[in-house]
Every structure is written in C-alpha cells, then in structure tokens.
Scaffold this motif. Structure first.
Motif, PDB file in Angstrom:
ATOM      1  N   ASP A 101      -7.779 -19.199  -4.192  1.00 22.74           N
ATOM      2  CA  ASP A 101      -8.829 -20.149  -3.563  1.00 22.74           C
ATOM      3  C   ASP A 101     -10.073 -19.702  -3.711  1.00 22.74           C
ATOM      4  O   ASP A 101     -10.500 -18.695  -4.024  1.00 22.74           O
ATOM      5  N   CYS A 126     -15.030 -15.171   3.558  1.00 26.84           N
ATOM      6  CA  CYS A 126     -13.214 -15.189   3.434  1.00 26.84           C
ATOM      7  C   CYS A 126     -12.824 -14.492   2.589  1.00 26.84           C
ATOM      8  O   CYS A 126     -11.461 -14.604   2.186  1.00 26.84           O
ATOM      9  N   HIS A 128     -12.725 -15.310  -0.858  1.00 21.61           N
ATOM     10  CA  HIS A 128     -12.419 -16.349  -1.934  1.00 21.61           C
ATOM     11  C   HIS A 128     -12.849 -15.964  -3.397  1.00 21.61           C
ATOM     12  O   HIS A 128     -12.295 -16.242  -4.283  1.00 21.61           O
ATOM     13  N   GLU A 161      -9.828 -24.928   0.515  1.00 21.90           N
ATOM     14  CA  GLU A 161      -8.938 -24.251   1.493  1.00 21.90           C
ATOM     15  C   GLU A 161      -9.660 -23.899   2.974  1.00 21.90           C
ATOM     16  O   GLU A 161      -8.563 -24.216   3.878  1.00 21.90           O
ATOM     17  N   GLU A 162     -10.895 -23.820   2.887  1.00 24.15           N
ATOM     18  CA  GLU A 162     -11.124 -23.783   4.427  1.00 24.15           C
ATOM     19  C   GLU A 162     -11.197 -25.131   5.310  1.00 24.15           C
ATOM     20  O   GLU A 162     -11.096 -25.093   6.377  1.00 24.15           O
ATOM     21  N   HIS A 188      -4.454 -12.852   0.428  1.00 22.83           N
ATOM     22  CA  HIS A 188      -5.667 -12.950   1.286  1.00 22.83           C
ATOM     23  C   HIS A 188      -6.155 -11.518   1.785  1.00 22.83           C
ATOM     24  O   HIS A 188      -5.461 -10.700   1.948  1.00 22.83           O
TER      25      HIS A 188
END
Ligand SMILES: [Zn+2]
Length: 407
Positions: A101, A126, A128, A161-162, A188
């Motif tokens: 992502d 996050c 990504h 994605e968020e 992740h």
C-alpha cells in the motif's frame, strides 16, 4: 468461515523438514544487496513526499516507471492511483501476488527522521513507504532471475488503504485482468525488532461489521430506539479501555450510533470490530434473534448486517505454515514469531482480496531499539529502520519463490 485447519501442527513439522532455501535465493540475495542503497534512497524520497489516501499520484508514477523499466507489464490508474504489474517468468508455474500500500497519514507531529516529510501535516507513520519500496525491491529481485522464474509474479500497489477503500476500488476496477493469482501475500511494518517477522494462521486483523436496525411504527419509537441501542451495545465482549491492548481473537468491540430517520421510521447504526469468524457468526445470529423479538403489533424491526464492511485480515493457515517454514530455513528459527493476538483498534483492508484468492500477511519488524527507533504505526515518534527493506524483500522473495515452485 473458519480458516484454522485440523492437522496444522503436523503440517508445520513436515514443512519445516521439507523446505530448504530456493535455488534462486543466492541470486536474489545478491541483487538485493547490490540495489540496497538505491532502494533506501527511493524510500527516503517517498518519505519526504508523502501523499494522503486517494492522492498517491506522484508515488504511483515513480512506481510505474520503475516497473516498466524492469520489463513488467504495467496497468496504472486502477481503482484510483493503483498500479498493477505482471512479470512472466521463463518457466511454467502459477501466478503469485504481493500487495503493497502506498498512502500516508495526516500528522502534524514533528518527524524524527533525518529524511523528514516535506509535506506539512502528512507523514508516513504507517510504514507504507517501506511497503512500497519493498514491493519494488521484489520487482528488482525477480526481474534479475526472470528466465529461470517458474510462473508469474503479480505486484499490486494499492492506494487508499488508510481509508480502507483502496482494495475494494481496485477489485471493482478489474484488478486481476492481467492475471488471477493463486495466492496473495503482504507485509505490514510493526514494532518487532528489525530482522524479525511474525504472523498467525487465521484471524490477524479485526474487520468492522456495520449494523443497521430499522424501526417502523406509529408509537413507542423512542423506547424501541433505546432497546436497539442496548442490543448493539450488548454484542460487546470487551470495553474500549480493554481494546487498547492486543487480545486473543474471540473479542467483539461495539460502538453504538448514530440514530437517523424522521416520522415513523428510525435507523439505529452500530459498528462491531470482530477478528474471529466464529465470533462474527455468533454475534450476527444473536442480533438477528434479538431484533426479531423487538417487533410487536404496530412496530416492525429489521436488521441489516454488513459483515466485514472493513475486511480485516484472515490469514490462510496453510500459507502461513509453509511461509513460516521457508522463513525459518532462510533466516533462522528466532527470526520468525507467532503473533497470537489481534489489536482490536487497528484494521486493514487487505482481507478484501481473500474473496479472490487465499491471503497471508506478515508483520515486518522495523524497530531498532539500540538506536531508539520504534515502528509503532500511527504514533508520533514512528521510525522504521531502512534495513527492513532488504530483509523484508529477501524474506518475501523466499516465500513467493516457494509458492511459485509449488510449496
Ligand atoms: Zn498501514
């Protein structure tokens, strides 16, 4: 549907003995080592230019250009700024996919990274940027062994994605028109120490179910609304305070509200966070019975239950068992952990893909406590060690090669 299969432990034992490193691993490792500094520079550039959900235009453009240069067949603009890329190996085999992502997160906290975000109010907290770079690292590694590669590698670079909407948008936009994968993997970033990966067969991230109780009648609506709100609240097995930790996957977290409607109709909304499919079915059945019992002469009550409105993640058990065995063979037993618990307040839309093919997600350690770096997603001080890019790419390349070779 439950994903835990009987006999998993036996298979784990068998798989551990069967797997050795893949014959292509030394060349993959050499390619990744040679490209590491360029990959780290790419990640720093993404980190400095983070883009919010739905706005990943620059990131997607860089990704697509690099994939084309490596000889992939590339589709852009898939479900927004999504990019899909296919590499066809020189030998026959299945199609295996990896999803990364690309979006960043709103944050006004100062960025501790030396390569700090240049976009006010937006940061990659996050990880990504790590996921996207890892996807490109896999592209480099597999392109280097293309002629010997059994089957096809499909790379999915997902937007939004968020907002938990990008996976669904890509699926609606013929995501798999280039090829339909037999298995889909993802990672992740997580606060595990760099060099470690972890997963778990079955429930991995909670999904969010949307509940709507519609009440129609000429009198007694206010009391019925109170009852409906109480029913949704009673679905919970944990409180919000308990949800701040990580828990065994059988929990149900409930949020009640809002209430909509006028005249003789009210709709009471609720959200249930659930990781375990059995807990989901129990909760849904109990609510259906309880809502039917609300009806009386002059008042109708109906339930609309949208399971996995945010899909969460349900790992395919056999994929995790086989991947764990390959990772242990590559990295050693201590590098591979079983996570065992689910964080109720985090979710993921990666599970949207499990309607198409079995999926497995791994947590990728990015913390480096000796340097004071902790990669806890969505925290102000989020820091991810660059070393996780090549470590993670080596790990996922081994898993993907194993699946392409029939394991
Ligand atoms: Zn994330």
């Amino acid at each position: 549907m439950p994903r835990l299969l009987p006999g998993t432990l036996l298979l784990l034992g068998a798989a551990t003995q069967l797997h050795a490193q893949h014959p292509l691993t030394p060349r993959i490792t050499a390619t990744l080592a040679a490209r590491e500094s360029a990959l780290i520079a790419f990640r720093h550039d993404l980190h400095q230019h983070p883009e919010l959900s739905g706005q990943e235009e620059r990131t997607a453009g860089l990704v697509a250009a690099r994939l084309r240069a490596l000889g992939f067949t590339v589709r852009t603009g898939v479900g927004g700024h999504g990019v899909v890329a296919l590499l066809t190996g020189g030998k026959p085999g299945p199609v295996v996919a990896f999803r990364a992502d690309m979006d960043a997160v709103p944050s006004t906290d100062p960025d501790p990274a030396p390569y700090r975000s240049l976009v006010p109010g937006v940061r990659h907290i996050c990880g990504h940027d790590i996921h996207t770079t890892l996807g490109l690292a896999l592209a480099e590694a597999f392109a280097a062994v293309r002629m010997e590669l059994p089957g096809k590698l499909l790379l999915i670079f997902q937007p939004a994605e968020e907002r938990a909407s990008g996976a669904a948008a890509m699926l609606q936009d013929s995501l798999f028109s280039l090829a339909r994968p037999a298995a889909i993997y993802a990672v992740h970033t997580a606060p595990l120490e760099v060099g470690r990966l972890g997963s778990e067969p079955g429930p991995f991230f909670a999904g969010r179910d949307r509940v709507a109780i519609t009440l129609t009648g000429d009198s007694g609506l206010a009391a019925a609304v109170d009852s409906a709100r109480a029913l949704i609240a009673a679905s919970a097995t944990i409180t919000l305070a308990q949800a701040r930790g990580a828990l065994a996957p059988g929990f149900v977290l409930a949020e009640v509200g809002p209430v909509a409607g006028t005249g003789r109709e009210r709709v009471v909304w609720g959200t249930l966070s659930i990781a375990d499919p059995a807990a989901r079915e129990r909760t849904r059945a109990r609510l259906e019975r309880a809502v039917r019992a609300l009806a009386r002469p002059g008042l109708t009550a109906t339930l609309r239950y949208e399971a996995r409105a945010i899909p969460g993640v349900l790992n395919d058990s056999l994929m995790v068992v086989h991947a764990d065995a390959r990772l242990r063979a590559l990295l050693g037993d201590s590098a591979v952990v079983r996570t065992g618990v689910v964080p109720p307040l985090f979710s993921e839309d990666f599970g949207a893909y499990d309607r198409v093919a079995p999926t497995a997600m791994y947590l990728l350690g990015v913390s480096n406590r000796a340097r004071g770096w902790v990669g806890m997603p969505h925290t102000a001080g989020y820091m991810a060690d660059d070393a996780a890019i090549v470590l993670g790419a080596r790990a996922m390349a081994e898993v993907l090669l194993g699946r392409l070779s029939g394991g």
